[in-house]
Motif scaffolding. Structure first.
Motif, PDB file in Angstrom:
ATOM      1  N   GLU A 133       0.814  -1.358  -0.131  1.00 32.11           N
ATOM      2  CA  GLU A 133       0.320  -0.326  -0.112  1.00 32.11           C
ATOM      3  C   GLU A 133       0.485   1.198  -0.233  1.00 32.11           C
ATOM      4  N   GLN A 134       2.043   1.103   0.206  1.00 32.02           N
ATOM      5  CA  GLN A 134       2.942   2.459   0.417  1.00 32.02           C
ATOM      6  C   GLN A 134       4.030   2.665  -1.214  1.00 32.02           C
ATOM      7  N   THR A 135       4.279   4.001  -1.356  1.00 26.11           N
ATOM      8  CA  THR A 135       4.878   3.746  -1.688  1.00 26.11           C
ATOM      9  C   THR A 135       6.751   3.516  -1.560  1.00 26.11           C
ATOM     10  N   GLY A 157       2.250   5.901   2.903  1.00 23.22           N
ATOM     11  CA  GLY A 157       3.388   5.671   3.591  1.00 23.22           C
ATOM     12  C   GLY A 157       4.631   5.602   2.800  1.00 23.22           C
ATOM     13  N   ILE A 158       5.999   6.087   3.230  1.00 28.85           N
ATOM     14  CA  ILE A 158       6.725   5.854   2.315  1.00 28.85           C
ATOM     15  C   ILE A 158       7.470   4.236   2.521  1.00 28.85           C
ATOM     16  N   ASN A 187      -2.475  -1.491  -4.723  1.00 27.86           N
ATOM     17  CA  ASN A 187      -3.749  -0.928  -4.128  1.00 27.86           C
ATOM     18  C   ASN A 187      -4.108   0.227  -4.424  1.00 27.86           C
ATOM     19  N   THR A 188      -4.771   0.305  -4.211  1.00 24.57           N
ATOM     20  CA  THR A 188      -6.062   1.657  -3.760  1.00 24.57           C
ATOM     21  C   THR A 188      -5.429   2.609  -4.446  1.00 24.57           C
ATOM     22  N   GLN A 193       3.761   3.780  -7.887  1.00 24.67           N
ATOM     23  CA  GLN A 193       4.477   2.616  -7.407  1.00 24.67           C
ATOM     24  C   GLN A 193       2.650   1.485  -7.342  1.00 24.67           C
ATOM     25  N   GLY A 194       1.909   1.105  -8.759  1.00 25.86           N
ATOM     26  CA  GLY A 194       1.405  -0.706  -7.932  1.00 25.86           C
ATOM     27  C   GLY A 194      -0.144   0.126  -7.568  1.00 25.86           C
TER      28      GLY A 194
END
Length: 550
Positions: A133-135, A157-158, A187-188, A193-194
């Motif tokens: 869920e984070q970068t 979050g990172i 992720n949403t 990313q992602g």
């Protein structure tokens, strides 16, 4: 692949053992979901589908090394083939970290703003990275500790996403290698990313789709070859192939809810498929329902398929996003499967500029989607979530719309508009549309040819089927066309079950009943059309026009 090789060096009059930590960073181009894959497996898969042997390594990738306390030791860059190495390492435990934003695909079109998602870090269970869920944190240019690179939490979050521990003991050791893929959605988040937006950016730029043969499967079977299919793997906090239990769940009531804050860029990549059903296959059937009436249609009483409840919902996250998904003419052989999508088109109407889905691409396919409603139940999302104007707007050649639920639009359900050369509309439930337009249709066709077969077309404020001037040679067979044209007291021509103003049509084996105006309204412009074997009853309830009218 990578090995740790022994060497010796003299220091202060004695011999000290040192080791080289080495590995390979690679793009697993044909990864299709589930457990991560080793470099050897990925390379065999890529070679087998036409990519050059050993051509998946990512050159120019930044790789960092930290000791067991998280202290920064060194950084390096991968060479041709994706190889990296840290020579002269003493015995101990280390962490190797890959900076995701520097990973490049070897496919043509790779540029700096294309960001992949980790599939492999020496284990097969870290698809999505440490916290999908984070970068991923930026490159460490200040010799900061590994722990200090993390900040925030949740979707904002990172953290260092791609890390692997390695123990150096003075003997040969393998790895770690790191694999990545540019089609994963994990992720949403609105962007980055992602995210779905990042997948679109990646697919628009990377070419070579004709060589892709993505592994894995979806609800319709294997992922199609020569297509760039999105691979949804948004965690549900449980253990799944490729992901360990304990990840932060990206689901709300079993559904991944994506709410773009600005319009997505137009999709231009050839063969781009946005496939929400891959979430079901790769993670779980977390929305175990089927939607739609599930009745029979036409005089043949053919069963109308229901739509599996989608696990991915795309809904308007801001005012005045006119288009949900927009496929440009360059995006041939593209499509959308397994999504719930609604709430777009909230702006002033300009023909074709507002819709849940618009496509000018040839060979476009739309299948098993819920368009105009949420994924858990068929319910009107009004007022904020109402689709304003068309649910689907098509102008390309050879479009196929099959087994979808299209509901609660303010204008047309499916608009096969001028410029389209052909379309096939089959096995859909098109219900309760045209709510702000007395002339809107369940299906409106201005294409050169069209096939409309096996659909339920009901409760539209205008006609159930409207074959407008400019289109020709439509075949309308085995549909149930009922309860349409009830939003107006205007002339019979806007209230019929089926209205046509074109030539050479075939209208047969349909059940046409309980429409406000005529069952079939053949306007003056039509000729050489055939009406046969239809069951026409109880139409013209307020106009005394029952059956066919010319």
């Amino acid at each position: 692949t990578a090995t740790l090789s022994n060497s010796t060096s003299e220091f202060s009059g004695r011999v000290a053992a040192t080791t080289t930590i080495a590995g390979t960073i690679f793009d697993d181009v044909n990864y299709g979901g589930g457990a991560g894959r080793t470099y050897a497996t990925a390379n065999t898969s890529a070679t087998g589908s036409g990519f050059a042997n050993n051509a998946i390594g990512s050159a120019g990738t930044t790789v960092e090394l930290y000791n067991s306390a998280g202290t920064f030791i060194a950084t390096t860059t991968t060479t041709t083939g994706g190889a990296y190495s840290f020579p002269g390492v003493a015995a101990g435990t280390y962490t190797v970290r890959v900076v995701n934003s520097t990973v490049r695909s070897t496919r043509t079109g790779s540029v700096a703003d294309l960001v992949p998602v980790q599939t492999y870090n020496g284990t097969t269970t870290k698809v999505g990275g440490q916290a999908p869920e984070q970068t991923d944190a930026a490159a460490n240019t200040t010799a900061a500790t590994l722990g200090s690179l993390s900040s925030g939490s949740g979707l904002t979050g990172i953290t260092p996403q791609s890390i692997a521990n390695v123990t150096v003991s003075g003997v040969s050791t393998t790895g770690p290698d790191f694999g990545f893929n540019f089609d994963l959605v994990v992720n949403t988040r609105d962007a980055g990313q992602g995210s779905l937006r990042q997948f679109i950016t990646n697919a628009n730029n990377l070419t070579g789709e004709t060589s892709l043969a993505q592994a894995g499967s979806n609800t319709a079977g294997a992922l199609p070859a020569a297509r760039e299919t999105s691979i949804f793997m948004i965690p549900n906090a449980a253990a799944n192939a490729g992901q360990l239990a304990g990840l932060v769940s990206g689901l709300t009531s079993g559904v991944a809810v994506i709410t773009p804050l600005t319009a997505y860029t137009q999709i231009t990549g050839v063969g781009t498929i946005i496939d929400g059903s891959t979430q079901t296959t790769n993670i779980a059937n977390s929305n175990a329902t089927t939607l739609g009436t599930g009745t029979t249609v036409g005089t043949a009483a053919t069963t109308l398929s229901q739509v599996p409840g989608p696990e991915v919902r795309l809904s308007n996250g801001a005012a005045n996003i006119s288009l949900g998904l927009d496929f440009g003419s360059a995006a041939s052989n593209s499509g959308v499967r397994g999504l719930s999508i609604y709430g777009f088109g909230n702006t002033s109407y300009t023909a074709g500029s507002v819709a849940e889905i618009r496509s000018a691409a040839s060979g476009f396919t739309l299948a098993q989607n819920v368009i105009g409603s949420g994924p858990a139940a068929v319910a009107d999302p009004a007022p904020a979530g109402t689709t304003r104007f068309d649910l689907v707007y098509l102008t390309g050649a050879n479009a196929s719309v099959s087994n979808n639920l299209l509901v609660f639009g303010t204008d047309n359900g499916v608009n096969v508009a001028g410029g389209a050369t052909s379309a096939s509309i089959t096995n859909n439930e098109i219900n309760n549309n045209g709510r702000l337009s007395a002339t809107a249709g369940g299906v409106v066709v201005a294409a050169t040819t069209a096939t409309i077969n096996g659909n339920l077309l009901t409760n539209t404020r205008g006609a159930g089927v409207n074959l407008v001037t400019g289109g020709t040679t439509a075949t309308v067979t085995n549909n149930t066309v009922s309860n349409n044209g009830r939003g107006t007291t205007a002339a019979v021509g806007t209230t019929a079950g089926i209205q046509l103003a074109t030539t050479g049509n075939t209208i047969s084996t349909n059940v046409i009943t309980n429409n406000y105006g005529a069952g079939i309204a053949a306007l003056a412009a039509t000729s050489t059309s055939t009406f046969s074997q239809n069951s026409i009853s109880a139409n013209g309830t307020s106009t005394a026009n029952n059956g066919a009218a010319a």
